[in-house]
Design a protein around this motif. Structure first.
Motif, PDB file in Angstrom:
ATOM      1  N   LYS A 157      21.733   8.597  60.183  1.00  0.00           N
ATOM      2  CA  LYS A 157      22.678   9.288  61.060  1.00  0.00           C
ATOM      3  C   LYS A 157      22.748   8.623  62.437  1.00  0.00           C
ATOM      4  O   LYS A 157      23.836   8.459  63.018  1.00  0.00           O
ATOM      5  N   GLN A 159      22.180   5.466  63.259  1.00  0.00           N
ATOM      6  CA  GLN A 159      22.851   4.170  63.251  1.00  0.00           C
ATOM      7  C   GLN A 159      24.370   4.307  63.176  1.00  0.00           C
ATOM      8  O   GLN A 159      25.105   3.497  63.740  1.00  0.00           O
ATOM      9  N   LYS A 160      24.848   5.358  62.515  1.00  0.00           N
ATOM     10  CA  LYS A 160      26.299   5.579  62.432  1.00  0.00           C
ATOM     11  C   LYS A 160      26.885   6.003  63.778  1.00  0.00           C
ATOM     12  O   LYS A 160      28.033   5.681  64.101  1.00  0.00           O
ATOM     13  N   GLN A 161      26.083   6.718  64.551  1.00  0.00           N
ATOM     14  CA  GLN A 161      26.557   7.192  65.852  1.00  0.00           C
ATOM     15  C   GLN A 161      26.517   6.110  66.934  1.00  0.00           C
ATOM     16  O   GLN A 161      27.137   6.279  67.989  1.00  0.00           O
ATOM     17  N   THR A 163      27.603   3.022  68.831  1.00  0.00           N
ATOM     18  CA  THR A 163      28.843   2.241  68.951  1.00  0.00           C
ATOM     19  C   THR A 163      28.858   1.335  70.191  1.00  0.00           C
ATOM     20  O   THR A 163      29.875   0.701  70.472  1.00  0.00           O
ATOM     21  N   GLU A 193      22.521  -0.270  56.360  1.00  0.00           N
ATOM     22  CA  GLU A 193      23.681  -1.055  56.798  1.00  0.00           C
ATOM     23  C   GLU A 193      23.572  -1.512  58.248  1.00  0.00           C
ATOM     24  O   GLU A 193      24.507  -2.109  58.798  1.00  0.00           O
ATOM     25  N   HIS A 219      22.195  -2.909  65.908  1.00  0.00           N
ATOM     26  CA  HIS A 219      21.391  -1.678  65.885  1.00  0.00           C
ATOM     27  C   HIS A 219      19.913  -1.936  66.181  1.00  0.00           C
ATOM     28  O   HIS A 219      19.261  -1.109  66.818  1.00  0.00           O
TER      29      HIS A 219
END
Length: 291
Positions: A157, A159-161, A163, A193, A219
């Motif tokens: 979660k 890593q997706k956030q 930006t 990812e 990341h």
């Protein structure tokens, strides 16, 4: 007058002459005898002794004035060298003892001792490492992936956030370029990812790394404290998105040295902590893990 003329005057003259000759002969005989008796042999000896004594004194004075002869390098090298007691190195100590996992107290003591004579009392207080800064430490049973899963269970979660460019969420700090590559390989089962970047100086120019960080979203950053500090100074790397700082604390090289046992690496690490990491820890935005 008659009596005088009656005498045989020539006999008187002869006698007087003969007596004078005899007296001269006796005097000449006496003179050499006297000379032999009065030879100043003892006086000569007496006069020669003080001269010798003076010579001895002069020799002693000359010996005192002449400096002692210095040993040449060849003579020094010919002498057997003195045996010195060998000081125990870190390798010697660790070879005879079992490795212990790092704990927060180790880093706290290291920071305190390092800045003790380098910063003022107020600055030392600002750089104080508190217990609340730390995540759980590796107990020597984890791989890097399993340890990161433990300290960052919501990684997918997070890593997706993320930006932000020129910034990373996770920084892994180690001692060398080879160790960096090894650790990136160990991240496979953890990162998913997420993109990991190499942050070390060997064969990579700092300008190239700045462009790489600005170009896309990264990341995870893995590298040496020296290069990471240099990127922060050039504003090529930002700490804005950083949440986890993991130190490769327990790993040892061929000489059994940890990262903090190498003076140059320790100095770079202290510089990295001082460059803003500890300030972010105080704000409760960054946590430190000892792997």
């Amino acid at each position: 007058m008659g009596d005088d003329l009656g005498d045989e005057w020539w006999q008187h003259e002869y006698k007087s002459d003969a007596s004078e000759v005899e007296e001269e002969e006796t005097e000449q005989k006496k003179k050499p005898a006297e000379k032999t008796k009065t030879k100043p042999e003892k006086r000569k000896i007496v006069t020669e002794k003080p001269a010798k004594a003076k010579k001895k004194k002069n020799n002693e004075q000359n010996e005192q004035m002449i400096p002692p002869r210095k040993e040449t390098q060849d003579e020094k090298s010919a002498k057997p060298p003195k045996k010195r007691k060998k000081k125990k190195t870190i390798t010697d100590v660790l070879a005879t003892s079992e490795p212990k996992p790092g704990c927060p107290a180790d880093l706290q003591d290291l920071v305190t001792q390092y800045f003790k004579d380098k910063r003022s009392v107020i600055e030392q207080e600002e750089l104080k490492v508190q217990d609340s800064f730390f995540l759980s430490s590796n107990d020597l049973t984890h791989t890097l992936s399993s340890y990161l899963k433990q300290i960052a269970p919501k990684w997918a979660k997070i890593q997706k956030q993320h930006t932000e460019k020129s910034s990373v969420v996770l920084l892994v700090v180690c001692s060398s370029a080879l160790r960096t590559i090894e650790l990136i390989k160990q991240l496979t089962s953890f990162k998913g990812e997420a993109k990991a970047v190499k942050l070390f100086a060997k064969h990579i120019k700092i300008e190239e790394q700045v462009k790489l960080l600005q170009k896309g979203i990264s990341h995870i950053g893995v590298g040496t404290p020296g290069r990471i500090s240099a990127l922060i100074e050039r504003e090529g790397l930002s700490l804005q998105a950083l949440r986890y700082l993991v130190l490769d604390w327990n790993w040892r090289d061929q000489k059994l040295r940890r990262m903090v046992d190498i003076p140059e690496i320790k100095q770079d690490l202290m510089k990295l902590l001082e460059s803003g990491v500890l300030a972010r820890c105080k704000e409760d935005k960054v946590k430190i893990g000892l792997f």
